[in-house]
Write an enzyme that holds these catalytic residues in place. Sequence first.
Site, PDB file in Angstrom:
ATOM      1  N   ASP A  62     111.243  -6.468 -49.961  1.00 29.81           N
ATOM      2  CA  ASP A  62     112.206  -7.281 -50.715  1.00 29.81           C
ATOM      3  C   ASP A  62     113.007  -6.358 -51.632  1.00 29.81           C
ATOM      4  O   ASP A  62     112.493  -5.878 -52.641  1.00 29.81           O
ATOM      5  CB  ASP A  62     111.448  -8.318 -51.564  1.00 29.81           C
ATOM      6  CG  ASP A  62     112.408  -9.210 -52.346  1.00 29.81           C
ATOM      7  OD1 ASP A  62     112.947 -10.150 -51.742  1.00 29.81           O
ATOM      8  OD2 ASP A  62     112.637  -8.946 -53.551  1.00 29.81           O
ATOM      9  N   TYR A  67     118.275  -3.562 -58.284  1.00 34.14           N
ATOM     10  CA  TYR A  67     117.047  -2.827 -58.609  1.00 34.14           C
ATOM     11  C   TYR A  67     117.327  -1.317 -58.744  1.00 34.14           C
ATOM     12  O   TYR A  67     116.435  -0.546 -59.110  1.00 34.14           O
ATOM     13  CB  TYR A  67     115.946  -3.089 -57.567  1.00 34.14           C
ATOM     14  CG  TYR A  67     115.539  -4.549 -57.423  1.00 34.14           C
ATOM     15  CD1 TYR A  67     115.857  -5.491 -58.403  1.00 34.14           C
ATOM     16  CD2 TYR A  67     114.843  -5.002 -56.310  1.00 34.14           C
ATOM     17  CE1 TYR A  67     115.505  -6.835 -58.268  1.00 34.14           C
ATOM     18  CE2 TYR A  67     114.474  -6.353 -56.168  1.00 34.14           C
ATOM     19  CZ  TYR A  67     114.820  -7.255 -57.150  1.00 34.14           C
ATOM     20  OH  TYR A  67     114.470  -8.578 -57.009  1.00 34.14           O
ATOM     21  N   LYS A  95     120.012  -8.284 -51.721  1.00 40.24           N
ATOM     22  CA  LYS A  95     120.618  -9.388 -52.485  1.00 40.24           C
ATOM     23  C   LYS A  95     121.955  -8.972 -53.086  1.00 40.24           C
ATOM     24  O   LYS A  95     122.111  -7.838 -53.548  1.00 40.24           O
ATOM     25  CB  LYS A  95     119.682  -9.835 -53.617  1.00 40.24           C
ATOM     26  CG  LYS A  95     118.243 -10.064 -53.171  1.00 40.24           C
ATOM     27  CD  LYS A  95     117.369 -10.624 -54.257  1.00 40.24           C
ATOM     28  CE  LYS A  95     115.905 -10.606 -53.849  1.00 40.24           C
ATOM     29  NZ  LYS A  95     115.219  -9.335 -54.157  1.00 40.24           N
ATOM     30  N   HIS A 128     121.721 -13.539 -55.267  1.00 39.59           N
ATOM     31  CA  HIS A 128     120.580 -13.285 -56.147  1.00 39.59           C
ATOM     32  C   HIS A 128     120.413 -14.385 -57.205  1.00 39.59           C
ATOM     33  O   HIS A 128     119.311 -14.832 -57.489  1.00 39.59           O
ATOM     34  CB  HIS A 128     120.776 -11.912 -56.814  1.00 39.59           C
ATOM     35  CG  HIS A 128     119.514 -11.249 -57.238  1.00 39.59           C
ATOM     36  ND1 HIS A 128     119.332  -9.880 -57.175  1.00 39.59           N
ATOM     37  CD2 HIS A 128     118.367 -11.737 -57.737  1.00 39.59           C
ATOM     38  CE1 HIS A 128     118.131  -9.580 -57.619  1.00 39.59           C
ATOM     39  NE2 HIS A 128     117.523 -10.682 -57.973  1.00 39.59           N
TER      40      HIS A 128
HETATM   41  N1  LIG Z   1     114.956 -13.185 -56.676  1.00 40.10           N
HETATM   42  C1  LIG Z   1     114.747 -12.879 -57.935  1.00 40.10           C
HETATM   43  O1  LIG Z   1     115.522 -13.252 -58.838  1.00 40.10           O
HETATM   44  C2  LIG Z   1     113.536 -12.081 -58.306  1.00 40.10           C
HETATM   45  C3  LIG Z   1     113.103 -12.081 -59.646  1.00 40.10           C
HETATM   46  C4  LIG Z   1     111.954 -11.331 -59.974  1.00 40.10           C
HETATM   47  C5  LIG Z   1     111.289 -10.610 -58.984  1.00 40.10           C
HETATM   48  N2  LIG Z   1     111.754 -10.603 -57.690  1.00 40.10           N
HETATM   49  C6  LIG Z   1     111.042  -9.844 -56.616  1.00 40.10           C
HETATM   50  O2  LIG Z   1     109.668 -10.188 -56.681  1.00 40.10           O
HETATM   51  C7  LIG Z   1     108.883  -8.998 -56.767  1.00 40.10           C
HETATM   52  C8  LIG Z   1     107.577  -9.285 -57.469  1.00 40.10           C
HETATM   53  O3  LIG Z   1     107.777  -9.731 -58.810  1.00 40.10           O
HETATM   54  P1  LIG Z   1     107.281  -8.884 -60.074  1.00 40.10           P
HETATM   55  O4  LIG Z   1     107.295  -7.449 -59.727  1.00 40.10           O
HETATM   56  O5  LIG Z   1     108.077  -9.293 -61.251  1.00 40.10           O
HETATM   57  O6  LIG Z   1     105.817  -9.457 -60.361  1.00 40.10           O
HETATM   58  P2  LIG Z   1     104.398  -9.478 -59.633  1.00 40.10           P
HETATM   59  O7  LIG Z   1     104.495  -9.059 -58.211  1.00 40.10           O
HETATM   60  O8  LIG Z   1     103.834 -10.814 -59.954  1.00 40.10           O
HETATM   61  O9  LIG Z   1     103.562  -8.400 -60.476  1.00 40.10           O
HETATM   62  C9  LIG Z   1     103.700  -7.019 -60.287  1.00 40.10           C
HETATM   63  C10 LIG Z   1     102.743  -6.311 -61.244  1.00 40.10           C
HETATM   64  O10 LIG Z   1     101.392  -6.624 -60.888  1.00 40.10           O
HETATM   65  C11 LIG Z   1     100.618  -5.443 -60.753  1.00 40.10           C
HETATM   66  N3  LIG Z   1      99.707  -5.626 -59.613  1.00 40.10           N
HETATM   67  C12 LIG Z   1     100.069  -5.768 -58.321  1.00 40.10           C
HETATM   68  N4  LIG Z   1      98.981  -5.959 -57.540  1.00 40.10           N
HETATM   69  C13 LIG Z   1      97.909  -5.910 -58.377  1.00 40.10           C
HETATM   70  C14 LIG Z   1      96.525  -6.010 -58.173  1.00 40.10           C
HETATM   71  N5  LIG Z   1      96.026  -6.226 -56.925  1.00 40.10           N
HETATM   72  N6  LIG Z   1      95.697  -5.899 -59.244  1.00 40.10           N
HETATM   73  C15 LIG Z   1      96.205  -5.700 -60.470  1.00 40.10           C
HETATM   74  N7  LIG Z   1      97.515  -5.592 -60.730  1.00 40.10           N
HETATM   75  C16 LIG Z   1      98.377  -5.699 -59.698  1.00 40.10           C
HETATM   76  C17 LIG Z   1     101.604  -4.343 -60.487  1.00 40.10           C
HETATM   77  O11 LIG Z   1     101.092  -3.132 -60.966  1.00 40.10           O
HETATM   78  P3  LIG Z   1     100.795  -1.857 -60.004  1.00 40.10           P
HETATM   79  O12 LIG Z   1     102.143  -1.348 -59.587  1.00 40.10           O
HETATM   80  O13 LIG Z   1     100.053  -0.940 -60.924  1.00 40.10           O
HETATM   81  O14 LIG Z   1      99.962  -2.329 -58.843  1.00 40.10           O
HETATM   82  C18 LIG Z   1     102.838  -4.805 -61.259  1.00 40.10           C
HETATM   83  O15 LIG Z   1     102.771  -4.384 -62.597  1.00 40.10           O
HETATM   84  C19 LIG Z   1     109.830  -8.004 -57.455  1.00 40.10           C
HETATM   85  O16 LIG Z   1     109.419  -6.672 -57.294  1.00 40.10           O
HETATM   86  C20 LIG Z   1     111.128  -8.322 -56.766  1.00 40.10           C
HETATM   87  O17 LIG Z   1     111.176  -7.715 -55.476  1.00 40.10           O
HETATM   88  C21 LIG Z   1     112.850 -11.351 -57.344  1.00 40.10           C
END
Ligand SMILES: NC(=O)c1ccc[n+]([C@@H]2O[C@H](COP(=O)([O-])OP(=O)(O)OC[C@H]3O[C@@H](n4cnc5c(N)ncnc54)[C@H](OP(=O)(O)O)[C@@H]3O)[C@@H](O)[C@H]2O)c1
Length: 342
Positions: A62, A67, A95, A128
């Site tokens: 994604d 980004y 996006k 987006h």
């Molecule tokens: N469309 C939109 O508007 C939108 C908005 C926000 C996000 N997104 C997309 O969604 C993705 C995910 O969202 P997000 O990055 O905000 O949040 P998330 O995936 O809920 O959380 C990511 C965090 O969790 C940690 N983590 C991951 N797996 C883990 C595990 N098994 N145990 C412990 N910690 C863990 C990661 O650290 P480590 O790296 O240390 O594992 C990172 O700090 C984004 O990267 C982006 O691609 C899209």
Amino acid sequence: MTNTSDTNSVPIQPAAIPRRKLYTGATMPAVGLGTFGSDHVTPAQVAQAVLGAAAVGYRHFDCASVYSNEPEVGASLQTIQRNGIAREQLWITSKLWNDKHAENDVLASCRQSLADLRLDYLDLYLVHWPFPNFHPPGCDVTSRSADAKPYIHESYMKTWRKMEELVDLGLVRHIGTSNMTIPKLKLVLRDARIKPAVNEMELHPHFQQPELFQYVLENGIQPIGYCPLGSPGRPERDRTPEDTAPTEDPVIREIAQRHGVNPAAVCIKWAVQRGQTPIPFSVNHYRDNLECVTRDPLSAEEMQAIAKLDRNCRLIKGQVFLWKDGQTWEALWDVSGEITPP
Ligand SMILES: NC(=O)c1ccc[n+]([C@@H]2O[C@H](COP(=O)([O-])OP(=O)(O)OC[C@H]3O[C@@H](n4cnc5c(N)ncnc54)[C@H](OP(=O)(O)O)[C@@H]3O)[C@@H](O)[C@H]2O)c1
């Protein structure tokens, strides 16, 4: 547990990962790797994670121009393909950012993402946000753009027509929406020539969005769930005192203990079993996040227990996209059931 054992580990077979069928008949892996490093993970680290993730079995990535790491991620995608994973086996999303909604900007922006990602086509291209409101990267939540606008459906459809042209041109296989609400989607579904194939939306055990989730599924749109772990690494500026953390929920922790996994794995298993496509970001735990969906599913009772945890706790509130002084973030999300008037 982290990915340190990657090199010794047997890859997870991509065939073991469930797939979601889109209305076109195409299928997409039901777990993807998020690539938003925010302000604490560098583009080089994200690019390294993309390489590592492909090596352990990820096929869905994604991405987004905002980004600010598509060139680095693109170099990894090229390496992955040179190492023998065919393009057709990959699912790559990008996006269109908010400052590129103008009709003349959509094609150029898509071409730029394609060039940066070193691809001939994208599997999925999303608008987006439904607002054309630009803000500088890393700005404070109180920051507002002077020419910020509300949702204007006619303007959104002008952008959408250009998105449809990208499909006609073969640059993009599917188009979709992100951060939408039911009232906005109703209008898009009424007016689209090519309807959205997915809607990307915040989804985790404390923010399950049951009505929107049902609505998109009933309309043949696949829900992709962002922040599936409650985004524990998001910057301070994106936190409010009301926010809760699904991975710290006692029910999630108890289920995790019972299954001998970490709470993140429970959130991902729940998401996949419920029917959405989670896209957890990770540079340290991506192997666990994929492997967990290949074994030891949650029971029906556990799924029901998690369904009851919804707290309507939106973490990504989008305050910087507000268009009027004195508004609160709820205005972006049409909480009254109608599109918030200008
Ligand atoms: N469309 C939109 O508007 C939108 C908005 C926000 C996000 N997104 C997309 O969604 C993705 C995910 O969202 P997000 O990055 O905000 O949040 P998330 O995936 O809920 O959380 C990511 C965090 O969790 C940690 N983590 C991951 N797996 C883990 C595990 N098994 N145990 C412990 N910690 C863990 C990661 O650290 P480590 O790296 O240390 O594992 C990172 O700090 C984004 O990267 C982006 O691609 C899209």
